[in-house]
Design a protein around this motif. Structure first.
Motif, PDB file in Angstrom:
ATOM      1  N   LYS A 186      -6.947   1.901   3.351  1.00 14.27           N
ATOM      2  CA  LYS A 186      -5.985   3.109   3.272  1.00 14.27           C
ATOM      3  C   LYS A 186      -4.847   2.707   4.769  1.00 14.27           C
ATOM      4  O   LYS A 186      -5.392   1.759   5.568  1.00 14.27           O
ATOM      5  N   THR A 214       1.588   4.091   7.709  1.00 21.34           N
ATOM      6  CA  THR A 214       2.660   4.593   6.841  1.00 21.34           C
ATOM      7  C   THR A 214       3.904   4.748   7.456  1.00 21.34           C
ATOM      8  O   THR A 214       4.932   4.361   6.709  1.00 21.34           O
ATOM      9  N   GLY A 253      -0.427   4.625  -0.781  1.00 23.04           N
ATOM     10  CA  GLY A 253      -1.149   4.650   0.473  1.00 23.04           C
ATOM     11  C   GLY A 253      -2.569   4.018   0.526  1.00 23.04           C
ATOM     12  O   GLY A 253      -3.132   3.810   1.583  1.00 23.04           O
ATOM     13  N   SER A 254      -2.956   3.448  -0.440  1.00 23.19           N
ATOM     14  CA  SER A 254      -4.525   3.109  -0.481  1.00 23.19           C
ATOM     15  C   SER A 254      -4.882   2.472  -1.633  1.00 23.19           C
ATOM     16  O   SER A 254      -4.163   2.274  -2.842  1.00 23.19           O
ATOM     17  N   LEU A 272       0.977  -1.350   0.108  1.00 27.12           N
ATOM     18  CA  LEU A 272      -0.234  -0.081   0.109  1.00 27.12           C
ATOM     19  C   LEU A 272       0.899   1.295  -0.144  1.00 27.12           C
ATOM     20  O   LEU A 272       0.472   2.199  -0.627  1.00 27.12           O
TER      21      LEU A 272
END
Length: 272
Positions: free
Chosen positions: A236, A242, A186-187, A181
């Motif tokens: 996400k 992250t 990120g998603s 991801l």
């Protein structure tokens, strides 16, 4: 009506900022109870905290805030007070405001908060930052830095934490999901797309059910979040997810799984 929320605030030098943050929280959640924690030390910091406590107490009088005194430089004082609050309110959602806490106190509160699944931490960020610092191109800048850096060592504190560490991910597949991801901005637009990126077949019901369970579990641990947009349920990375993915990529210990092989093109036979 949504889940009733309990808020906990430490009162230091910025009660107005704390109040503004509370007003934002109040618009989002129904507030059941408010705790105001203050510095009870017989020094100037304590005097400031108690003075500002009265101001905030008046502003929040409708909620009849509960007052809790601590020594913000004492691990046992802070840990005991916050454990007591969180244990007493364990059936509620709890939001803890660390905006005005000294670093040592904020670290201690973070350790205690991690013991309770119903507690979360937030902080209020002001619009203006550093306006009291002189222009770096003026002589006053160096003088200001020298004045601020004139403290002498009083003591060194260790913030004790439980020896059993929290495992935020359970296996390498979860790490691969985070990293995949991360490398895809990120998603993913859906779990189906995520499965494809992971090199597996989303048409297989067993695989799809497995990924649904994994994503749900990672969401509970704060690594992922899902939101519905139209007919899709987007997956996400959270900020925590992250951060972990970015760190592992930069360290070179993780890389996304290989792309799935392209399906073979059907053999075409040209007859004369």
């Amino acid at each position: 009506m949504g889940v009733m929320v309990v808020t906990v605030h430490y009162i230091g030098f910025h009660p107005n900022l704390v109040f503004q943050g509370f007003e934002q929280i109040r618009l989002r959640y129904p507030i059941e109870r408010v705790y105001l924690v203050y510095d009870a030390k017989p020094d100037r910091y304590g005097a400031v905290s108690r003075y500002n406590l009265k101001r905030l107490q008046d502003q929040l009088s409708f909620f009849k805030p509960k007052l809790v005194k601590v020594n913000p430089l004492s691990y046992s004082s802070v840990a005991s007070a916050f454990y007591m609050i969180l244990e007493y309110e364990k059936d509620k959602e709890i939001l803890i405001d660390i905006t005005d806490m000294p670093p040592y106190m904020a670290s201690t509160v973070t350790v205690i908060t991690m013991m309770f699944a119903n507690a979360r931490i937030y902080a209020v960020q002001p619009q203006q930052q550093g306006e009291f610092i002189p222009d770096p191109d003026t002589p006053e800048f160096a003088d200001f830095i020298a004045r601020k850096d004139n403290l002498q060592l009083g003591a060194v504190f260790e913030v004790e934490a439980p020896s059993k560490r929290i495992e935020v991910y359970e296996n390498e597949r979860e790490v691969d999901i985070l990293v995949t991801l991360y490398t895809k901005n990120g998603s993913a637009e859906s779990i189906t797309k995520l499965i494809e990126w992971m090199g597996e077949d989303p048409r297989d019901p067993v695989i799809k059910a497995t990924y649904s369970r994994i994503v749900a579990s990672m969401e509970e641990r704060g690594l992922l979040k899902r939101s519905r947009e139209g007919r899709n349920r987007i997956v996400k990375l959270t900020e925590l997810g992250t951060a972990i993915a970015e760190a592992r990529v930069k360290l070179g210990v993780s890389r996304p799984p290989p792309a799935p092989p392209k399906p073979e093109e059907p053999l075409s036979i040209h007859l004369p």
